[in-house]
Scaffold this motif. Structure first.
Motif, short mmCIF file in Angstrom:
data_model
loop_
_atom_site.label_atom_id
_atom_site.label_comp_id
_atom_site.label_asym_id
_atom_site.label_seq_id
_atom_site.Cartn_x
_atom_site.Cartn_y
_atom_site.Cartn_z
N ARG A 366 0.84 -1.20 0.00
CA ARG A 366 0.00 0.00 0.00
C ARG A 366 0.88 1.25 0.00
NH1 ARG A 366 -3.73 0.58 5.11
NH2 ARG A 366 -4.67 -1.28 4.20
N SER A 367 0.51 2.18 -0.87
CA SER A 367 1.20 3.48 -0.82
C SER A 367 0.27 4.50 -0.17
CB SER A 367 1.66 3.92 -2.21
OG SER A 367 2.78 3.14 -2.60
N ALA A 368 -0.82 4.87 -0.85
CA ALA A 368 -1.77 5.79 -0.20
C ALA A 368 -3.17 5.20 -0.12
CB ALA A 368 -1.80 7.13 -0.91
N GLY A 369 -3.34 3.95 -0.53
CA GLY A 369 -4.61 3.26 -0.31
C GLY A 369 -5.76 3.69 -1.20
N HIS A 370 -5.47 4.26 -2.38
CA HIS A 370 -6.56 4.68 -3.27
C HIS A 370 -6.79 3.69 -4.41
CE1 HIS A 370 -6.97 8.42 -1.18
NE2 HIS A 370 -7.94 8.77 -1.98
N GLY A 371 -6.16 2.54 -4.35
CA GLY A 371 -6.34 1.57 -5.43
C GLY A 371 -7.81 1.25 -5.63
N ILE A 372 -8.26 1.31 -6.88
CA ILE A 372 -9.69 1.07 -7.14
C ILE A 372 -10.03 -0.39 -6.92
CG2 ILE A 372 -11.44 1.07 -8.99
CD1 ILE A 372 -10.67 3.91 -9.38
N ARG A 375 -6.90 -3.80 -3.58
CA ARG A 375 -6.02 -4.90 -3.17
C ARG A 375 -4.90 -4.46 -2.25
NH1 ARG A 375 -9.15 -9.22 -4.10
NH2 ARG A 375 -10.77 -7.90 -4.97
N SER A 376 -4.91 -3.22 -1.84
CA SER A 376 -3.89 -2.82 -0.86
C SER A 376 -4.39 -3.04 0.56
CB SER A 376 -3.43 -1.37 -1.08
OG SER A 376 -4.51 -0.48 -0.99
N THR A 377 -5.50 -3.77 0.68
CA THR A 377 -5.85 -4.36 1.97
C THR A 377 -6.27 -5.80 1.69
OG1 THR A 377 -7.08 -4.10 4.04
CG2 THR A 377 -8.31 -3.72 2.01
N GLY A 427 -2.62 11.91 -11.76
CA GLY A 427 -4.07 11.68 -11.80
C GLY A 427 -4.83 12.97 -11.61
N ASP A 428 -6.14 12.86 -11.55
CA ASP A 428 -6.97 14.05 -11.38
C ASP A 428 -7.37 14.28 -9.93
OD1 ASP A 428 -8.89 12.15 -10.85
OD2 ASP A 428 -10.11 12.56 -12.61
N TYR A 429 -6.95 13.37 -9.04
CA TYR A 429 -7.39 13.50 -7.65
C TYR A 429 -6.17 13.49 -6.73
CZ TYR A 429 -10.09 12.73 -3.42
OH TYR A 429 -10.64 12.88 -2.17
N VAL A 432 -4.78 10.57 -4.29
CA VAL A 432 -4.23 9.30 -4.80
C VAL A 432 -2.74 9.24 -4.53
CG1 VAL A 432 -3.74 8.08 -6.96
CG2 VAL A 432 -6.04 8.96 -6.53
N GLY A 433 -2.23 8.03 -4.33
CA GLY A 433 -0.83 7.86 -3.98
C GLY A 433 0.07 7.74 -5.20
N VAL A 434 1.33 8.10 -4.98
CA VAL A 434 2.32 8.03 -6.05
C VAL A 434 2.61 6.56 -6.41
CG1 VAL A 434 4.77 8.49 -6.55
CG2 VAL A 434 3.33 10.26 -5.49
N GLY A 442 -1.11 6.41 -15.08
CA GLY A 442 -1.24 7.80 -14.62
C GLY A 442 -1.88 8.67 -15.68
N ILE A 443 -3.23 8.66 -15.68
CA ILE A 443 -3.99 9.47 -16.63
C ILE A 443 -4.51 10.68 -15.87
CG2 ILE A 443 -6.05 9.53 -18.08
CD1 ILE A 443 -5.79 6.49 -18.41
N GLY A 444 -4.07 11.86 -16.22
CA GLY A 444 -4.48 13.02 -15.42
C GLY A 444 -4.76 14.26 -16.23
N VAL A 493 8.38 -3.89 -4.61
CA VAL A 493 7.86 -2.71 -3.92
C VAL A 493 8.71 -1.54 -4.40
CG1 VAL A 493 7.38 -1.62 -1.70
CG2 VAL A 493 7.37 -4.13 -1.89
N VAL A 494 8.10 -0.62 -5.13
CA VAL A 494 8.85 0.55 -5.57
C VAL A 494 8.88 1.53 -4.40
CG1 VAL A 494 9.06 2.39 -7.26
CG2 VAL A 494 8.09 0.19 -7.94
N THR A 495 10.07 1.91 -3.98
CA THR A 495 10.16 2.79 -2.81
C THR A 495 10.29 4.25 -3.21
OG1 THR A 495 12.52 2.31 -2.73
CG2 THR A 495 11.08 1.02 -1.26
N ILE A 639 -15.82 9.20 -18.37
CA ILE A 639 -14.91 9.04 -19.52
C ILE A 639 -13.85 10.13 -19.42
CG2 ILE A 639 -14.72 8.76 -22.01
CD1 ILE A 639 -17.66 8.32 -22.21
N ARG A 640 -12.59 9.72 -19.52
CA ARG A 640 -11.49 10.69 -19.49
C ARG A 640 -10.90 10.80 -20.89
NH1 ARG A 640 -9.06 10.34 -13.94
NH2 ARG A 640 -10.77 9.34 -12.85
N SER A 641 -10.47 11.99 -21.23
CA SER A 641 -9.79 12.14 -22.51
C SER A 641 -8.32 11.75 -22.33
CB SER A 641 -9.91 13.56 -23.04
OG SER A 641 -9.61 14.50 -22.03
N LEU A 689 -8.02 -2.20 -21.81
CA LEU A 689 -8.46 -1.56 -20.56
C LEU A 689 -7.26 -1.05 -19.77
CD1 LEU A 689 -7.75 -3.61 -18.03
CD2 LEU A 689 -9.79 -4.80 -18.81
N TYR A 690 -7.57 -0.22 -18.80
CA TYR A 690 -6.54 0.35 -17.91
C TYR A 690 -6.76 -0.30 -16.55
CZ TYR A 690 -4.16 4.06 -15.18
OH TYR A 690 -3.35 4.76 -14.33
N LEU A 691 -5.77 -1.05 -16.08
CA LEU A 691 -5.96 -1.85 -14.86
C LEU A 691 -6.27 -0.99 -13.63
CD1 LEU A 691 -3.30 -4.67 -15.27
CD2 LEU A 691 -5.79 -4.89 -15.40
#
Ligand code: FAD
Length: 738
Positions: A366-372, A375-377, A427-429, A432-434, A442-444, A493-495, A639-641, A689-691
Motif C-alpha cells: 500500500r502506498s496511499a490506499g486509493h487503489g480502485i 487490493r492494498s488491503t 491523476g486528477d485526484y 491518490v498515492g504516487v 497515470g492518466i491526469g 515494492v517501488v520505494t 470518460i477521461r480524454s 483496458l486500464y488496470l
C-alpha cells in the motif's frame, strides 16, 4: 510483584489561581526537567483553584512533549459524553499527550452545594463504571451506528460518536476501596492512589484485588499500570528517596511515581538527583520492563502470522490495536488484515518483506490506499504500508528532476513542485498515492499535452521479491524499468521514483453541468470536441442515471494556459455540447486543482468497477453507453480524454498498452453481475483496458490490458524477478501461466 512497565516520573501541581500562570509555569518546568507527566487535582468547587480542565488545555498549549492528566477528574461533575469529546479533542490538539485520570467524586457537601446529587459510595462507583463505558463508546468514531446507552446515570439516545483521540488514551482510576479496585482490575488502564492515604500493606492488598478482578475479566494484570502520588519532607536526600522508592517499584509494582510539590527547587532536585539514581539502580535489578499487549488484543490476532517473530525494528498495527480502524480499510474496500507494517525507510521495507514471506498469509503493498481494486488491503494477511515514506526532493533544478517516495500523494507532489513553477502529469485526484499510480500509468489533467505519469519516469528504486534492492532506468536493468512502467505492482515494492517534470504555472480549471437528457448525443459531441481540441485541453465527463426525472452530466477540465482568452477559446466548444445548466471557470495554480481535503479511508465491502479504453466515441458506443447509464447499472460513469502526447510514445516503450485510445472509460456499479453483463455488451467497442480502473481480477482482464507479445514479455520477466510469485495480489501475472 513487578508488572514490567517502563518506569515513569510525574509531578502533581496544585492548580492555584494566585497568580493564574503559576501552575502553568510549574508544568513547563516539569517538562524542562524531563518529567514524563504533569498532573493536577480536580476540585471544581474550590474558590482558590483554577478549573482543572481549562488548565489542562492551557498547559497542553504551553508545553510540547510532556504527558498531561487530571489527578483525578471529578466524574459526577463532568458529564461523561462531553468529557469524552473534550478529552479526545485535547488529545488531538496535544498530539497524543493526554491521560484520563478519573475519580468517583469526593467532598460531597461542596458538590451538593453546586447542585449535584449526593451519591452513596456504591452509586458513585457504579456511575464511574458507566461513565467509562460511555467515554470509550464515544471515542469509537469508526463505528457507524448511533450511540445508545440506557444506563442508570447516562441515557444516550442516538448520540453521534467521535472524535476519536489521537492515541489510545489510558484511563487511570483514583481508587482505595475494594469496589473501586475491582473496577480498576476489570476495566481501567491504571491505578492511581496517593501514598499519603495508604497504610502499610495497602499497596499489596490493593494489587491483589486488582489482579484478581483483572484475571476474572480475562485480562492480564500486567495490562494495568500502577501509579502512585508521593511527597517528601523538604530536604529529603537522594539516597533516602532511592531507599524508599525502590521497594515501591520492585515489590509493589509501581510503574509511575508522581511527586506532589509546587516547590521548583524540590522538583529540580528530584529530577536531577533522585530520578537518575533510581533509574541507575533499576538498570541492574530489573529485567522484565516492556510493553504488555492486552488479552483482548492477543485474542484479535489472526491465524498464520507469527506475531512474536516480528523484527523489533518494525512498527506494526494489529487488529486489537488502537490505530487499527485507521489502517484496516482502503479508500474503496473494507479490509481486516492481520498486520499492517508501517515502513519508514527502504531498510524497513526489506525487513518487512522478508518477514511477510515467512508467513503463510496474503501480502498487500500500500502506498496511499486509493487503489480502485482495493487490493492494498486484505483479510487476515499482511500489508506493507509506505504512507510514511513521502519525501519529495529536487535532484536537478536544471533538468527538472525530482525524487518522490512512493507514499507521497499527488497533492503533496503538486504542492512541492508549485514554487518552482513545475508540475507532473498525474491523476486528477490529489489524494491518490504516487506508488500505485506511477507503477500503472497515470492518466491526469495534463495527459493530452504531457502524457502519462510513467512517461516522465527516469528511474525507480525497488525492493524485489528476494529482498534485493535495485535501481532501474533506461541504462540500469532496462527490462525491469520497462515493466515497472505499467506493471510495477507485479515486480516488487517501488520505494521511490525519479521524474522529469514540466514547467506548468496557473491553469484554467473549468467545471460544467449539463442537461443530459440526450445522453448519447452529449457523449458523441463531447468526444468529437475533445478529439478536435488542442492538446493543452484535457477534460473528463461524468454522467449518472436520471434522478427525479432529470439526467445530468458534469465535465471537469484543465486548460494548460494562464491566458484567459485561450482558456475561454478552449472551453467554449465543451460548453456547447448540451444545454448548459451551470458553469465555473477559474484561473488557479495547478496545485490548487490537486488540493483536496484528507478523507479517512472507510471503504466497505468489495468495489465493483470496469474499465475500457476506446479510440472514438462512435454513435453505436454512445447509444450503448447511454442505455447502460440510463438503466442505472452504473452509479458512476466517467470518460477521461487521453490520446495526444500519450499516443506519441511508442507502444513498446513501456508496459502500458493501447496508447492510441483517445478515451478511458470507467463504470462503478452496485451489482457485479449486472455491471459485468452490461460491460460484456460494450466490450466490442473497446481496444483494451486500464488496470487502475478495473476491479475484476480474472486472467482475461490481463489479456485486455496487454496484447499477447507484451504479456508474454511481462511473464518472462516475472519468471526472472519474482519466480515464487510473491507479488500476486493485484492483477497477477502468473509466472507459470502461458
Ligand atoms: C478517487 C480516485 C481518483 C483516481 N483518479 C485517477 C486518475 O485520475 N488517473 C489515474 O491514472 N488513476 C486514478 N485513480 C486510480 C489510481 O491511480 C490507482 O488506484 C492507484 O493504484 C492508486 O495509488 P495508491 O498508491 O493510492 O493506491 P494503493 O491502494 O496504495 O495501491 C494500489 C495498488 O498498487 C500497487 N502498489 C501500491 N504501491 C506500490 C508500490 N510502492 N510498489 C509497487 N506496487 C504498489 C499494489 O498492487 C496496490 O494494491 C484514482 C483512484 C481513486 C480512488
Amino acid at each position: 510483584m513487578d508488572y514490567g512497565h517502563p518506569i515513569e516520573f510525574g509531578t502533581f501541581i496544585t492548580p492555584v489561581n494566585d497568580p493564574p500562570q503559576a501552575a502553568v509555569a510549574r508544568a513547563q518546568l516539569s517538562e524542562q526537567l524531563g518529567f514524563d507527566l504533569v498532573t493536577f487535582q480536580d476540585h471544581p468547587y474550590q474558590p482558590g483553584f483554577l478549573d482543572t480542565w481549562t488548565l489542562l488545555t492551557w498547559v497542553a498549549a504551553q508545553t510540547s512533549t510532556i504527558q498531561i492528566s487530571g489527578n483525578v477528574l471529578n466524574v459526577p461533575m463532568r458529564p461523561a459524553p462531553v468529557l469524552a469529546r473534550a478529552a479526545a479533542s485535547l488529545d488531538l490538539l496535544s498530539e497524543g499527550r493526554l491521560a484520563l485520570g478519573l475519580g468517583a467524586g469526593a467532598f460531597w457537601d461542596a458538590m451538593v452545594a453546586m447542585g449535584f446529587p449526593r451519591r452513596t459510595p456504591a452509586e458513585s462507583v457504579e456511575q464511574l463504571a458507566e461513565a467509562m463505558e460511555v467515554i470509550r463508546e464515544v471515542w469509537r468514531a469508526d463505528s457507524r451506528d448511533q450511540l445508545r446507552v440506557d444506563g442508570k446515570y447516562y441515557q444516550l439516545k442516538g448520540a453521534k460518536r467521535g472524535p476519536a483521540p489521537a492515541h489510545d488514551v489510558p484511563i487511570w482510576l483514583g481508587a482505595y476501596k475494594p469496589r473501586m479496585l475491582r473496577l480498576v482490575g476489570a476495566k481501567a488502564d491504571g491505578w492511581l492512589p496517593s501514598l499519603g492515604y495508604l497504610k502499610p500493606g495497602d499497596l499489596a492488598r490493593g494489587n491483589a484485588i486488582i489482579d484478581e478482578a483483572a484475571a476474572g475479566a480475562g485480562r492480564d494484570p500486567r495490562e494495568i499500570r500502577r501509579l502512585l502520588n508521593i511527597s517528601g519532607e523538604p530536604g529529603k536526600g537522594a539516597a533516602q528517596w532511592v531507599d524508599e522508592l525502590l521497594p515501591l517499584i520492585l515489590d509493589d509494582g509501581v510503574g509511575t511515581l508522581i511527586l506532589g510539590s509546587d516547590d521548583p527547587l524540590e522538583l529540580q532536585r528530584f529530577a536531577e538527583e533522585v530520578i537518575p539514581a533510581v533509574r541507575a539502580e533499576l538498570s541492574t535489578r530489573r529485567t522484565n520492563a516492556g510493553p504488555v499487549r492486552s488479552a483482548v488484543a492477543l485474542a484479535a490476532r489472526r491465524e498464520g502470522i507469527d506475531y512474536d517473530a516480528l523484527p523489533a525494528s518494525l512498527t506494526a498495527v494489529e487488529p486489537g490495536d488502537f490505530g487499527y480502524a485507521k489502517v484496516r480499510s482502503t479508500y474503496m474496500r473494507g479490509g481486516s488484515p492481520g498486520l499492517v507494517i508501517k515502513a519508514r525507510d527502504v531498510e524497513q521495507v526489506v525487513t518487512a518483506l522478508a518477514f511477510a514471506r515467512e508467513q503463510k498469509v496474503p501480502l498487500a503493498v500500500r502506498s496511499a490506499g486509493h487503489g480502485i481494486s482495493g487490493r492494498s488491503t486484505n483479510d487476515g494477511g499482511i500489508v506493507i504500508d509506505l504512507s510514511e515514506m513521502r519525501d519529495i526532493s529536487v535532484l536537478s533544478e536544471a533538468d527538472r528532476l525530482v525524487r518522490v517516495e512512493a507514499g507521497a500523494r499527488w497533492k503533496d507532489v503538486a504542492a512541492a513542485l508549485a514554487p518552482h513553477g513545475w508540475a507532473l502529469s498525474s491523476g486528477d485526484y490529489g489524494g491518490v498515492g504516487v506508488g500505485g499510480l506511477a507503477t500503472a500509468g497515470g492518466i491526469g489533467w495534463l495527459a493530452r499535452e504531457h502524457g502519462l505519469t510513467i512517461d516522465h519516469l527516469r528511474a525507480a528504486d525497488l525492493v524485489l521479491a528476494d529482498g534485493s534492492r535495485m535501481h532501474v532506468s533506461e541504462t540500469e536493468h532496462p527490462d525491469l524499468f520497462w515493466a515497472v512502467r505499467g506493471a510495477g505492482a507485479n515486480f516488487g515494492v517501488v520505494t521511490s521514483f525519479e521524474f522529469q517534470v514540466d514547467e506548468v504555472g496557473d491553469v484554467g480549471f473549468g467545471q460544467f453541468v449539463f442537461d443530459a437528457s440526450d445522453t448519447a448525443g452529449l457523449l458523441e459531441r463531447w468526444g468529437a470536441a475533445m478529439e478536435a481540441a488542442p492538446r493543452d485541453l484535457t477534460t473528463n465527463l461524468i454522467v449518472g442515471a436520471p434522478r427525479r426525472g432529470q439526467s445530468l452530466a458534469q465535465v471537469y477540465g484543465v486548460v494548460n494556459s494562464s491566458t484567459p482568452d485561450t482558456i475561454i477559446e478552449r472551453l467554449t466548444p465543451i460548453a456547447e455540447i448540451a444545454p448548459l445548466l451551470d458553469q465555473q471557470v477559474q484561473l488557479v495554480p495547478y496545485a490548487g486543482v490537486m488540493n483536496v481535503p484528507d478523507a479517512p479511508h472507510e471503504g466497505q465491502g468489495d468495489p465493483v468497477a470496469r474499465s475500457g479504453l476506446i479510440d472514438h466515441l462512435t454513435p453505436s458506443f454512445c447509444a450503448a453507453a447511454a442505455a447502460l447509464i440510463n438503466a442505472g447499472t452504473a452509479y458512476f460513469f466517467q470518460i477521461r480524454s487521453v490520446g495526444g502526447a500519450v499516443a506519441d510514445v511508442p507502444e513498446v516503450a513501456t508496459a502500458y498498452s493501447h496508447r492510441a485510445a483517445n478515451f478511458s472509460v470507467v463504470a462503478f456499479g452496485a451489482s457485479k453481475s449486472r455491471l459485468d453483463a452490461a460491460w460484456a455488451e460494450l466490450a466490442t467497442h473497446f481496444r483494451g483496458l486500464y488496470l487502475s480502473f478495473e476491479t475484476d481480477q480474472s486472467p482475461e482482464r490481463l489479456a485486455e490490458a496487454w496484447p499477447p507479445a507484451t504479456l508474454a514479455r511481462l511473464r518472462a520477466l516475472k519468471r526472472e524477478y519474482d519466480p515464487a510469485n510473491v507479488f500476486r495480489d493485484n492483477f497477477n501475472i502468473d509466472p507459470l501461466g502461458d
